[in-house]
Write a protein that holds these residues in place. Structure first.
Motif, short mmCIF file in Angstrom:
data_model
loop_
_atom_site.label_atom_id
_atom_site.label_comp_id
_atom_site.label_asym_id
_atom_site.label_seq_id
_atom_site.Cartn_x
_atom_site.Cartn_y
_atom_site.Cartn_z
N LEU A 137 0.81 -1.22 0.01
CA LEU A 137 0.14 0.09 -0.04
C LEU A 137 0.89 1.07 -0.13
N GLY A 138 0.43 2.37 -0.59
CA GLY A 138 1.11 3.35 -0.43
C GLY A 138 2.29 3.80 -1.65
N ALA A 139 2.86 4.78 -1.70
CA ALA A 139 3.80 5.22 -2.72
C ALA A 139 5.42 4.15 -2.32
N SER A 140 5.82 4.12 -3.72
CA SER A 140 6.94 3.23 -3.87
C SER A 140 8.09 4.41 -3.55
N GLN A 141 9.21 3.73 -3.03
CA GLN A 141 10.48 4.50 -2.57
C GLN A 141 11.64 4.06 -3.54
#
Lengths: 291, 244
Positions: free
Chosen positions: B70-74
């Motif tokens: 879930l959420g943005a990749s880094q």
């Protein structure tokens, strides 16, 4: 792994040569005079030729003599010592048979054991590498030894023994392929474990550390061979084992059969040895997003 | 001597902070600069200005993308050099004794006067930390700047590896990881420092500090799902076009 011709020729021909020496040392067959000379010459040409070929793999061979020093930990060092000792002992044994009509059989047995040890230590150089899961299994030394025994028996002209051993060699090769195919996933190395970032999510290569190639990629991330691996496996197995076994079985009474089988077997051996390197994946490949 | 020491007095090594590294490659350049003109033979380049350049480096910075469920990749920049493993497989395979691990500080080194360039140590290393030099034909690897850290001709602040000295972000730390009370050991404890490829059983001395967890809401909000069925005019057009 990069299938360098030097290591393919080294492992193939020294395996055949020391396999031959192993049988000659144990008196199978017991030969005298000129006949013994011819057989010993072929065995030495193969084993010494193979060893010399391995020198071409070295970046800095001038320090070569030091390679005999670290036998306490290094399989490569042990292999060098075994090879030199077996060549010396078998040389003495051969001189007795060729020139002096003497069969120093004890010396022959010692040389036979040392020749066997040379092939075993060669195989352990590969087997010990945890970083190449396909090699890091019991079947690697078993395969190297059975192929060396079989090829050696064929070269000394023992039809029954070679028929049995080549058949066994073919079976072991198939098992080694099937087991080897599973090894990488068994070891469980992934980009997630390699970077330690797996707890965050899926990891993928974003940017390579260098735009060109490097030693690591050239030496350890070789992928060309895998495209035709299946076809080459079938061809290799036919040449290595199936054709020679059929020839020896049905046409064993003809003299040319052994020589023709030798040619087929050597071609097969070079093929499967090429695959041994080309199909082997090094774990460092995962850092480059390549397997 | 390729037997590993039973006990090392110190475990000198690096702690690399993956959360702080900005991926500038300054450590790569500093490493190459120092080590090409100091310990052993030069780190050569071939065809450096041509179409197919290739050269020897002891430190390389990979970049990865971590995609959480879930959420943005880094994006994570990942410097990699020799980890000076306690159970260094590269040392024991060496046939000549050129590779060795020092008893006094645990640094893994290559004595180039004994190296035959067989490459087996590079095969044995899971991390790709060793590279055979294309010109000198001997194996090159990180020396932990052994010729800097004890060098009394240098100012005290320079007595650290070149990569550590140059890092503009402070993402690289050098110290004795065998000493529980050293700054690096404390850092590893506080931040949950980890080993690379623990399944290889090499017991690396160098540790990597994982990403810190991000504050909620700071990331880019996830995009809404792209509509799979068209609506309005587009829906009508879609139907018409399908009939034509």
């Amino acid at each position: 792994m990069h299938p360098a011709p030097s290591v393919i020729f080294f492992t193939s021909f020294s395996g055949l040569g020391f396999g031959m020496l192993m049988w000659l040392g144990s008196g199978l067959p017991l030969l005298w005079g000129l006949e013994a000379f011819v057989y010993f010459f072929v065995a030495y040409a193969l084993s010494v030729g193979g060893l010399l070929s391995s020198v071409f793999h070295l970046g800095n061979p001038k320090n070569g003599l030091k390679a005999f020093s670290q036998w306490r930990t290094s399989w490569l060092s042990r292999e060098g010592i075994c090879a030199v000792l077996s060549l010396l002992v078998m040389g003495l044994y051969g001189i007795g048979l060729i020139f002096l009509e003497e069969n120093w059989f004890l010396l022959g047995y010692v040389g036979s054991v040392l020749s066997f040890g040379t092939v075993f230590t060669t195989s352990m150089i590969y087997m010990q590498l945890k970083t190449v899961p396909r090699w890091n299994m019991l079947w690697t030394p078993v395969l190297f030894m059975v192929l060396s025994w079989g090829g050696g028996a064929l070269l000394v002209g023992d039809e029954n023994l070679s028929l049995f051993l080549l058949l066994l060699g073919g079976c072991v090769q198939v098992v080694a392929w099937l087991r080897g195919d599973k090894r990488f996933s068994e070891v469980g190395v992934s980009l997630e474990s390699a970077t330690g970032l797996g707890s965050r999510g899926r990891v993928r290569m974003f940017e390579s550390p260098h735009t060109g190639t490097n030693y690591l990629l050239k030496e350890m991330v070789y992928k060309v061979g895998r495209k035709h691996a299946r076809k080459l496996r079938v061809m290799g197995l036919l040449l290595l084992s199936v054709f020679p076994v059929l020839l020896l079985w049905f046409l064993g009474e003809y003299d040319w059969v052994v020589w023709f089988s030798v040619i087929l077997h050597v071609l097969g051996l070079l093929t499967v040895r090429w695959l041994f390197f080309a199909e082997a994946e090094h774990v460092v490949g995962v850092y480059y997003g390549k397997r | 001597m390729t037997l590993l020491p039973e006990k090392v007095d110190k475990k000198l090594g690096l702690v690399i902070d993956l959360d702080t590294c900005v991926g500038c490659h300054a450590c790569v350049v500093a490493c190459k600069g120092w080590n090409t003109e100091n310990y052993g033979s030069a780190l050569s380049d071939k065809d450096a200005y041509g179409g197919d350049p290739v050269g020897t480096f002891l430190n390389r910075v990979h970049s990865y993308e971590v995609e959480p469920p879930l959420g943005a990749s880094q994006t994570v920049h990942f410097p990699k050099s020799c980890l000076h493993c306690e159970d260094a497989p590269c040392v024991t395979v060496c046939p000549t004794g050129a590779s060795y691990k020092r008893e006094e500080d645990g640094i893994v080194l290559v004595n180039e006067d004994a190296c035959i360039g067989c490459g087996l140590c590079a095969w044995a290393c899971p991390y790709g930390a060793r590279e055979l030099d294309g010109v000198s034909g001997v194996m090159k690897k990180c020396t932990l700047c052994v010729d800097r850290i004890y060098n009394e001709n240098l100012a005290e602040e320079d007595r650290v590896p070149a990569c550590v000295r140059t890092c503009p972000a402070g993402a690289r730390h050098f110290g004795d990881l065998g000493d529980e009370e050293s700054d690096v050991s404390k850092l590893v404890r506080e931040r949950g420092g980890m080993d690379l490829m623990p399944e290889m059983g090499t017991k690396p001395v160098n540790k990597y500090l994982p990403l810190r967890s991000r504050d909620e809401g700071l990331g880019v909000p996830a995009l809404e799902e792209v509509a799979s069925e068209p609506t309005g005019f587009m829906r009508w057009l879609d139907k018409v076009l399908e009939k034509v």
